[in-house]
Design a protein around this motif. Sequence first.
Motif, PDB file in Angstrom:
ATOM      1  N   LEU A  79       0.861  -1.183   0.000  1.00  0.00           N
ATOM      2  CA  LEU A  79       0.000   0.000   0.000  1.00  0.00           C
ATOM      3  C   LEU A  79       0.893   1.227   0.000  1.00  0.00           C
ATOM      4  CD1 LEU A  79      -2.688  -1.148   2.572  1.00  0.00           C
ATOM      5  CD2 LEU A  79      -2.908  -1.007   0.082  1.00  0.00           C
ATOM      6  N   ARG A  80       0.609   2.160  -0.880  1.00  0.00           N
ATOM      7  CA  ARG A  80       1.434   3.365  -0.982  1.00  0.00           C
ATOM      8  C   ARG A  80       1.250   4.203   0.273  1.00  0.00           C
ATOM      9  NH1 ARG A  80       0.833   6.817  -5.617  1.00  0.00           N
ATOM     10  NH2 ARG A  80       2.760   7.620  -4.767  1.00  0.00           N
ATOM     11  N   PRO A  81       2.330   4.576   0.952  1.00  0.00           N
ATOM     12  CA  PRO A  81       2.206   5.342   2.200  1.00  0.00           C
ATOM     13  C   PRO A  81       1.411   6.635   2.049  1.00  0.00           C
ATOM     14  CG  PRO A  81       4.432   4.515   1.958  1.00  0.00           C
ATOM     15  CD  PRO A  81       3.719   4.216   0.660  1.00  0.00           C
ATOM     16  N   GLU A  82       1.588   7.357   0.914  1.00  0.00           N
ATOM     17  CA  GLU A  82       0.858   8.613   0.755  1.00  0.00           C
ATOM     18  C   GLU A  82      -0.531   8.407   0.163  1.00  0.00           C
ATOM     19  OE1 GLU A  82       3.375   7.562  -2.122  1.00  0.00           O
ATOM     20  OE2 GLU A  82       4.407   8.168  -0.326  1.00  0.00           O
ATOM     21  N   SER A  83      -0.860   7.168  -0.179  1.00  0.00           N
ATOM     22  CA  SER A  83      -2.167   6.838  -0.737  1.00  0.00           C
ATOM     23  C   SER A  83      -2.540   5.428  -0.281  1.00  0.00           C
ATOM     24  CB  SER A  83      -2.104   6.921  -2.272  1.00  0.00           C
ATOM     25  OG  SER A  83      -3.363   6.680  -2.828  1.00  0.00           O
ATOM     26  N   PRO A  84      -2.900   5.265   0.996  1.00  0.00           N
ATOM     27  CA  PRO A  84      -3.043   3.933   1.588  1.00  0.00           C
ATOM     28  C   PRO A  84      -4.199   3.084   1.064  1.00  0.00           C
ATOM     29  CG  PRO A  84      -3.646   5.624   3.169  1.00  0.00           C
ATOM     30  CD  PRO A  84      -3.091   6.330   1.966  1.00  0.00           C
ATOM     31  N   GLY A 120     -10.045  -1.177   2.096  1.00  0.00           N
ATOM     32  CA  GLY A 120     -10.864  -0.285   1.277  1.00  0.00           C
ATOM     33  C   GLY A 120     -10.166   0.165   0.013  1.00  0.00           C
ATOM     34  N   LEU A 121      -9.569  -0.734  -0.700  1.00  0.00           N
ATOM     35  CA  LEU A 121      -8.819  -0.455  -1.923  1.00  0.00           C
ATOM     36  C   LEU A 121      -9.653   0.314  -2.950  1.00  0.00           C
ATOM     37  CD1 LEU A 121      -6.099  -1.205  -3.326  1.00  0.00           C
ATOM     38  CD2 LEU A 121      -7.288  -3.186  -4.241  1.00  0.00           C
ATOM     39  N   THR A 122      -9.070   1.366  -3.513  1.00  0.00           N
ATOM     40  CA  THR A 122      -9.751   2.127  -4.567  1.00  0.00           C
ATOM     41  C   THR A 122      -8.960   2.191  -5.866  1.00  0.00           C
ATOM     42  OG1 THR A 122      -8.839   4.208  -3.752  1.00  0.00           O
ATOM     43  CG2 THR A 122     -11.023   3.574  -2.929  1.00  0.00           C
ATOM     44  N   ALA A 148     -12.903  -0.552 -14.538  1.00  0.00           N
ATOM     45  CA  ALA A 148     -12.077   0.595 -14.139  1.00  0.00           C
ATOM     46  C   ALA A 148     -11.315   1.154 -15.340  1.00  0.00           C
ATOM     47  CB  ALA A 148     -11.094   0.164 -13.051  1.00  0.00           C
ATOM     48  N   ARG A 149     -10.957   2.417 -15.236  1.00  0.00           N
ATOM     49  CA  ARG A 149     -10.122   3.080 -16.239  1.00  0.00           C
ATOM     50  C   ARG A 149      -8.650   2.720 -16.016  1.00  0.00           C
ATOM     51  NH1 ARG A 149     -12.545   7.443 -14.037  1.00  0.00           N
ATOM     52  NH2 ARG A 149     -10.538   8.265 -13.394  1.00  0.00           N
ATOM     53  N   VAL A 150      -7.883   2.836 -17.092  1.00  0.00           N
ATOM     54  CA  VAL A 150      -6.433   2.693 -17.008  1.00  0.00           C
ATOM     55  C   VAL A 150      -5.818   3.993 -17.503  1.00  0.00           C
ATOM     56  CG1 VAL A 150      -4.386   1.439 -17.771  1.00  0.00           C
ATOM     57  CG2 VAL A 150      -6.549   0.218 -17.475  1.00  0.00           C
ATOM     58  N   GLU A 151      -5.027   4.625 -16.653  1.00  0.00           N
ATOM     59  CA  GLU A 151      -4.260   5.811 -17.036  1.00  0.00           C
ATOM     60  C   GLU A 151      -2.796   5.406 -17.085  1.00  0.00           C
ATOM     61  OE1 GLU A 151      -5.161   8.699 -14.038  1.00  0.00           O
ATOM     62  OE2 GLU A 151      -7.262   8.839 -14.636  1.00  0.00           O
ATOM     63  N   ARG A 152      -2.085   5.890 -18.090  1.00  0.00           N
ATOM     64  CA  ARG A 152      -0.677   5.543 -18.266  1.00  0.00           C
ATOM     65  C   ARG A 152       0.158   6.810 -18.369  1.00  0.00           C
ATOM     66  NH1 ARG A 152      -3.937   2.636 -21.399  1.00  0.00           N
ATOM     67  NH2 ARG A 152      -3.876   0.388 -21.328  1.00  0.00           N
ATOM     68  N   GLU A 153       1.327   6.782 -17.746  1.00  0.00           N
ATOM     69  CA  GLU A 153       2.300   7.863 -17.890  1.00  0.00           C
ATOM     70  C   GLU A 153       3.670   7.316 -17.522  1.00  0.00           C
ATOM     71  OE1 GLU A 153       2.645  10.741 -14.335  1.00  0.00           O
ATOM     72  OE2 GLU A 153       0.539  10.080 -14.288  1.00  0.00           O
ATOM     73  N   PRO A 176     -11.212   4.312 -10.806  1.00  0.00           N
ATOM     74  CA  PRO A 176     -11.429   3.896  -9.421  1.00  0.00           C
ATOM     75  C   PRO A 176     -12.060   2.508  -9.354  1.00  0.00           C
ATOM     76  CG  PRO A 176     -13.139   5.433 -10.106  1.00  0.00           C
ATOM     77  CD  PRO A 176     -12.185   5.315 -11.253  1.00  0.00           C
ATOM     78  N   LEU A 177     -11.682   1.792  -8.298  1.00  0.00           N
ATOM     79  CA  LEU A 177     -12.301   0.511  -7.979  1.00  0.00           C
ATOM     80  C   LEU A 177     -13.338   0.786  -6.914  1.00  0.00           C
ATOM     81  CD1 LEU A 177      -9.068  -1.649  -7.637  1.00  0.00           C
ATOM     82  CD2 LEU A 177     -10.613  -1.575  -9.603  1.00  0.00           C
ATOM     83  N   SER A 178     -14.402   0.028  -6.932  1.00  0.00           N
ATOM     84  CA  SER A 178     -15.360   0.174  -5.845  1.00  0.00           C
ATOM     85  C   SER A 178     -14.662  -0.278  -4.572  1.00  0.00           C
ATOM     86  CB  SER A 178     -16.618  -0.647  -6.112  1.00  0.00           C
ATOM     87  OG  SER A 178     -16.278  -2.006  -6.248  1.00  0.00           O
ATOM     88  N   PRO A 179     -15.050   0.253  -3.397  1.00  0.00           N
ATOM     89  CA  PRO A 179     -14.349  -0.101  -2.156  1.00  0.00           C
ATOM     90  C   PRO A 179     -14.235  -1.607  -1.936  1.00  0.00           C
ATOM     91  CG  PRO A 179     -15.796   1.735  -1.772  1.00  0.00           C
ATOM     92  CD  PRO A 179     -16.057   1.256  -3.174  1.00  0.00           C
ATOM     93  N   VAL A 180     -15.232  -2.366  -2.311  1.00  0.00           N
ATOM     94  CA  VAL A 180     -15.117  -3.826  -2.262  1.00  0.00           C
ATOM     95  C   VAL A 180     -15.544  -4.315  -3.636  1.00  0.00           C
ATOM     96  CG1 VAL A 180     -15.936  -5.960  -1.222  1.00  0.00           C
ATOM     97  CG2 VAL A 180     -15.620  -3.928   0.195  1.00  0.00           C
ATOM     98  N   HIS A 181     -14.605  -4.910  -4.357  1.00  0.00           N
ATOM     99  CA  HIS A 181     -14.923  -5.411  -5.684  1.00  0.00           C
ATOM    100  C   HIS A 181     -14.802  -6.926  -5.693  1.00  0.00           C
ATOM    101  CE1 HIS A 181     -10.571  -4.996  -5.712  1.00  0.00           C
ATOM    102  NE2 HIS A 181     -10.549  -5.916  -6.645  1.00  0.00           N
ATOM    103  N   SER A 182     -15.371  -7.556  -6.678  1.00  0.00           N
ATOM    104  CA  SER A 182     -15.300  -9.012  -6.768  1.00  0.00           C
ATOM    105  C   SER A 182     -14.824  -9.402  -8.148  1.00  0.00           C
ATOM    106  CB  SER A 182     -16.668  -9.621  -6.499  1.00  0.00           C
ATOM    107  OG  SER A 182     -17.598  -9.179  -7.457  1.00  0.00           O
ATOM    108  N   ALA A 183     -14.272 -10.587  -8.198  1.00  0.00           N
ATOM    109  CA  ALA A 183     -13.780 -11.106  -9.483  1.00  0.00           C
ATOM    110  C   ALA A 183     -14.786 -12.070 -10.067  1.00  0.00           C
ATOM    111  CB  ALA A 183     -12.455 -11.824  -9.276  1.00  0.00           C
TER     112      ALA A 183
END
Length: 183
Positions: A79-84, A120-122, A148-153, A176-183
Amino acid sequence: MTAAQADLHTSRPEIPDGLRIDRPLVSDGAELWRIAKDSGKLDLNSSYSYLLWCRDFAGTSVVARAADGRPVGFVTGYLRPESPRTLLVWQVAVDSAYRGHGLAARLLDALTRRVAAEHGLTAVETTITPGNTASERLFQSFADRHGARVEREVLFETDHFPDGPHDPEVLYRIGPLSPVHSA
């Protein structure tokens, strides 16, 4: 799940018998290092780093185990520290004997499902070097399955790497992903 997502879900080849998905253990570090080394695609980290990864980031990583318990695939992330609520996927690899069964996608789905339930992954991020078609397909299909969208840079240019020629690393941000998503 949309009809298109259901089609993707059901069209995957069957996972080989006896495989189970689990959290990595420190004792798995050597096998993860071997799988990464044998992939021929990944930047190989030191064996020590895989041991640390299995200890310190087991909660945001996943392994596929053969019937005998041996790891045959993995996804490492944090998990990214600045974006948990953003999971950065560090590496994805599957042993050559287990490729072609959709195992990497199943591992990625299992990991993101668990991290979403616990944190709560987004969004999911990863970096891919240009021309790594397998990784590009894996992450695009993940985004498609989850609507979900894919952004590339470009995240890191070639000249950012101090140890010789290295292709640029392109950041893929999926969300964005919904807070709880399913496969």
